[in-house]
Write an enzyme that holds these catalytic residues in place. Structure first.
Site, short mmCIF file in Angstrom:
data_model
loop_
_atom_site.label_atom_id
_atom_site.label_comp_id
_atom_site.label_asym_id
_atom_site.label_seq_id
_atom_site.Cartn_x
_atom_site.Cartn_y
_atom_site.Cartn_z
N ASP A 232 51.88 -57.14 33.09
CA ASP A 232 50.54 -57.55 33.54
C ASP A 232 50.56 -58.98 34.06
O ASP A 232 51.38 -59.81 33.63
CB ASP A 232 49.56 -57.43 32.37
N ASN B 216 45.53 -47.36 39.18
CA ASN B 216 45.84 -48.35 40.21
C ASN B 216 45.64 -47.82 41.63
O ASN B 216 45.54 -48.61 42.58
CB ASN B 216 47.27 -48.85 40.06
#
Length: 435
Positions: free
Chosen positions: A214, A262
């Site tokens: 991340d 995503n």
């Protein structure tokens, strides 16, 4: 306050830089599915090229002056200078790559200088030669100077061509350009990297580490003003992280590269990520083969992956299936809930077809049908960038994993961070599995 065109300049520059990089890698061309993600530039090239000479050169605008207008003469000059640099660079590389050239060039330079000095000194003694006996005196004088000149050249030649020195030069040059030099360097690097630095007993090292990578977008925006650049840096960190894991004795690494959620991101960012996957599939494949890493790609919605990415993935997986030193799972177009649903559907089909009874369904059967059925569940889950949630990652597998949340964004991760996690896991965590 600067004009709007000036504010838009850096945005166009970042896009231009990405376009040039992709073009060099062969990823951008008419008809390419990722060609469009760079096209939404807010500033046209004719306005942006005046802001930075680096981007002037990238655009071939060697003659931009003041009003952001590129003259044809400037382009010609830029092209000419590129060719000059190319030719000179080729000559220098040819000279440096040949032991014979390295040995003979100084000799010929010395001969030329000596000959020139001999001619000058001869003209200075013209009157003296005539006084000493006409033509015979002149010949004797020239022979005298030639003797001294040849003696000096012979001395220089003997010094320069000392057998021990020649042997060293030729040996060094041969070592530099021999075919197996890269392989020898890799072996040396592996020997260095194989040294464990954590100081933890091998039995205490986690065998399976899972990572939620991340912070790439935030890192890219903060450092470059471009989220895609953060993903490029993050992909490089992945290769280094795998090396660190191998050197510490970790056996399996699973990384969360791209989730099913995503796909809802901005199309330009998705296109950039797919381009990165295309590029690094080849790099990971070569690195994996050299290090004995078996690559696997875990996807719960494989149909959404573009065809060119699938080609790279299939080749990487196929050519590393014989490797057995380390396993890397890349979760691409993956969702933890979707994985559980797919496993349940598979069981239901077997029950419906009569190949399985209801009383045969259990945790082991579902575990076997998970995408990670080939490896044990993760001992450690690492999430970077300070977030403390799973984000639909390995929901079935992490029931008894130890969690570590690091504040750094993924591209900034260092080996010391991994060593700290390994030491904390081995020395500070007790896994009792509910007992």
């Amino acid at each position: 306050m600067q004009p709007d065109t000036m504010a838009a300049g850096p945005d166009w520059k970042a896009r231009a830089e990405g376009m040039v990089s992709s073009f060099i890698d062969g990823k951008v061309a008419n008809g390419d599915p990722y060609y469009g993600f760079m096209e939404n530039a807010s500033t046209p090239p004719s306005q942006a090229c005046g802001y930075d000479s680096v981007y002037d050169r990238l655009l071939g605008c060697g003659g931009c002056t003041g009003g952001h207008n590129c003259g044809g003469g400037g382009q010609c000059v830029s092209l000419f200078m590129q060719w000059v640099r190319l030719v000179l660079g080729g000559v220098v590389r040819a000279y440096l790559s040949s032991p014979l050239c390295l040995a003979l060039l100084p000799l010929f330079v010395g001969l030329g200088v000596g000959y020139w000095m001999g001619r000058n000194s001869g003209s200075n003694y013209q009157s003296t030669k005539q006084a000493k006996g006409g033509i015979f005196g002149a010949l004797a004088e020239r022979a005298y100077h030639m003797h001294h000149w040849m003696s000096l050249q012979l001395l220089l030649l003997l010094v320069f061509l000392d057998p021990r020195r020649c042997k060293s030069i030729i040996s060094d040059d041969a070592n530099l350009f021999r075919d197996d030099r890269d392989e020898e360097a890799r072996l040396e690097l592996r020997a260095v990297e194989s040294k464990r630095e954590s100081g933890v007993d091998p039995d205490g090292v986690p065998k399976h580490i899972a990572v939620i990578m991340d912070g790439n977008r935030r890192y890219g925006k903060a450092k470059y003003g471009n989220a895609a650049r953060g993903h490029w840096d993050g992909s490089k960190t992945l290769i280094e992280f795998a090396k660190w894991c191998i050197s510490e004795g970790v056996e399996v690494l699973t990384v969360y590269a791209f989730s099913t959620e995503n796909w809802e991101r901005d199309p330009a960012e998705v296109s950039a990520l797919m381009a990165i996957f295309c590029k690094y599939c080849d790099e990971l494949r070569v690195e994996a083969i050299q290090r004995g890493i078996r690559m696997r790609v875990l996807a719960t919605e494989e149909g959404r992956i573009p065809e060119d990415v699938k080609v790279g993935i299939d080749r990487m997986v196929l050519e590393t299936q014989h490797c057995d030193q380390f396993t890397m799972n890349i979760c691409l177009s993956y969702g933890g809930r979707g994985e559980i649903v797919n496993a349940c559907k598979s069981v239901a089909k077997d029950v419906q077809s009569g190949t399985m009874r209801l009383d045969q369904i259990g945790e082991r059967e579902l575990q076997r049908r998970m995408l990670t059925g080939h490896c044990p569940d993760p001992d450690v889950v690492i999430r970077t960038s300070g977030e403390e949630r799973l984000s639909n990652f390995l929901l079935w597998q992490v029931a008894y994993s130890e969690f570590f949340f690091l504040q750094k964004p993924w591209p900034e991760l260092e080996k010391a961070d991994l060593l700290g996690v390994i030491r904390s896991f081995a020395l500070g965590r007790r896994r009792r599995y509910g007992k």
